[in-house]
Design a protein around this motif. Structure first.
Motif: not given
Ligand SMILES: Cc1cc2nc3c(=O)[nH]c(=O)nc-3n(C[C@H](O)[C@H](O)[C@H](O)COP(=O)(O)OP(=O)(O)OC[C@H]3O[C@@H](n4cnc5c(N)ncnc54)[C@H](O)[C@@H]3O)c2cc1C
Length: 374
Positions: A11, A14-15, A35-36, A42-43, A53-54, A111, A142, A145, A287, A319, A329, A331
């Motif tokens: 993944g 951000p994480a 990453d797939r 996701s972004f 939002i932040t 994966i 995350g 998705q 998963q 999250p 949840c 960042i």
């Protein structure tokens, strides 16, 4: 051929990127980020109009790192030059951080299976037949998705927020939105801006919870402020106390949907109702469901080091991490756990740590009380 890595991170959101950056800093060399899709996938898939939002602000030199940064050296505000980034700009920021960290990354690599070796390491298989073995697996897949498609009977007839490319693609018509938190309210505001009529069906009114400081359980100030601006829009109707129990497709020749609530009310919609009801509990960790113990609320049980209670070399970041009442949840919340994981990984790999490596990241969850006492 099976490749051996000291650490694999699955993944690159951000994480995963934040974790990779910190592990590189403490000297992890033989590491791979997978990453797939692409970095920040996701972004990239957020609706084009969605904004953070932040807020982002470059305050790093004064010990308060940008709220949306994934390491102390970077700032999305500096990277993009805006306060509320869109998804594309944030994905670009993540790509810069990963590139600067020097971590090896493999994108377009899904994966699809993880198993255990006899020595207790993890064997990973990609959909295209590549294989890796690692003693340290960091799962950072995350939530975005993994939308929750079973929230009520007939939810499959609805359009989930995460499947929207742009609100400009919606024709001017009447829409029903189900949900009352960030994504549902964002959908409503965007559709109103397109000149659509909107009915928002919600169980409660989280915008009324002025006293709750934690944006994980109430509406953020940014969304609250945007909502205020459309409250008087004559095309906007809010139905509180609307606990939707089913959405049925009608058999009338011009199609349409019927939405029912627990208290016996019903609405009709020509357009597919829009779901702003959130994501699968446990998200991408589902998963690897057999690798975790799960609590009654549907979250993976973790050790104080954020490892699986079943397999100590498997860490969860992002999250879905929960400890007691703490919900990580956002960042700025889950990045506080990177140092905890990094310390445990350093111990496992026998890497020396300097105090400086882990500065600005808090380990002690007691310091992260969301309740505001002012
Ligand atoms: C509309 C919206 C607005 C938000 N706004 C904010 C905000 O303002 N501030 C904030 O802090 N948070 C915000 N959030 C929450 C924040 O986006 C998430 O908490 C964050 O993206 C989680 O990061 P992550 O790295 O865990 O997951 P992701 O960013 O989803 O990254 C997971 C990655 O894993 C990859 N992946 C998944 N499964 C596999 C697999 N099997 N093999 C390989 N790769 C895989 C995916 O492709 C993806 O790139 C918002 C969320 C939404 C939906």
């Amino acid at each position: 051929m099976t490749e051996h890595k000291d650490v694999i991170i699955v993944g690159a959101g951000p994480a995963g990127v934040g974790m990779a950056s910190l592990l590189r800093r403490i000297g992890v060399e033989n590491m791979l980020v997978i990453d797939r899709y692409e970095v920040g996938a996701s972004f990239v898939r957020w609706p084009q109009e969605t904004r953070f939002i932040t807020p982002s602000f470059y305050s790093n030199p004064f010990g308060q790192i940008d709220l949306n940064a994934v390491n102390p050296a970077s700032s999305p505000a500096l990277s993009a030059g805006v306060e509320h980034l869109d998804g594309t700009a944030y994905a670009k920021y993540l790509q810069e951080v990963l590139r600067d960290s020097g971590a090896e990354a493999l994108t377009s690599t899904h994966i699809v299976e993880v198993s255990l070796t006899q020595k207790g390491s993890f064997r990973l298989f990609s959909s295209s037949g590549q294989k890796w073995v690692t003693p340290v697996l960091i799962w950072a897949t995350g939530e975005y998705q993994f939308p929750d498609k079973n929230v009520f009977e007939g939810a499959e007839h609805c359009l989930h927020y995460s499947r929207v490319n742009s609100w400009r693609d919606f024709k001017q018509d009447d829409y029903v939105i189900i949900g009352g938190y960030e994504s549902a309210v964002d959908a409503a505001i965007n559709l109103l801006e397109q000149g659509c009529r909107v009915k928002l069906l919600t169980r409660s009114a989280p915008w009324a919870n002025n006293h709750i400081a934690d944006p994980s359980i109430s509406l953020s100030p940014w969304t609250r402020q945007r909502l205020q601006q459309v409250m008087d829009n004559r095309y906007f109707e809010i139905y509180e106390d609307a606990d939707v129990t089913s959405v049925l497709k009608t058999s009338s020749p011009d199609g349409g949907y019927r939405i029912h609530t627990a208290n016996g009310r019903a609405w009709c919609s020509h357009q597919r109702p829009i779901l702003g009801t959130g994501f699968l509990c446990g998200g991408g960790a589902r998963q690897l469901a057999p690798f975790f113990d799960w609590n009654a609320a549907g979250f993976p049980l973790l050790t104080p080091e954020d490892a699986s209670t079943r397999f100590p070399g498997l860490y969860l970041v992002g999250p879905q991490v929960r400890h007691e009442q703490h919900i990580y949840c956002f960042i700025y919340k889950f990045r506080e756990r990177f140092a905890v994981v990094a310390k445990a990984v350093a111990q496992q790999l026998n890497l020396p740590l300097r105090d400086d490596d882990l500065k600005l990241l808090t380990e002690d969850i007691c310091c992260q009380d969301d309740r505001c006492h002012c």
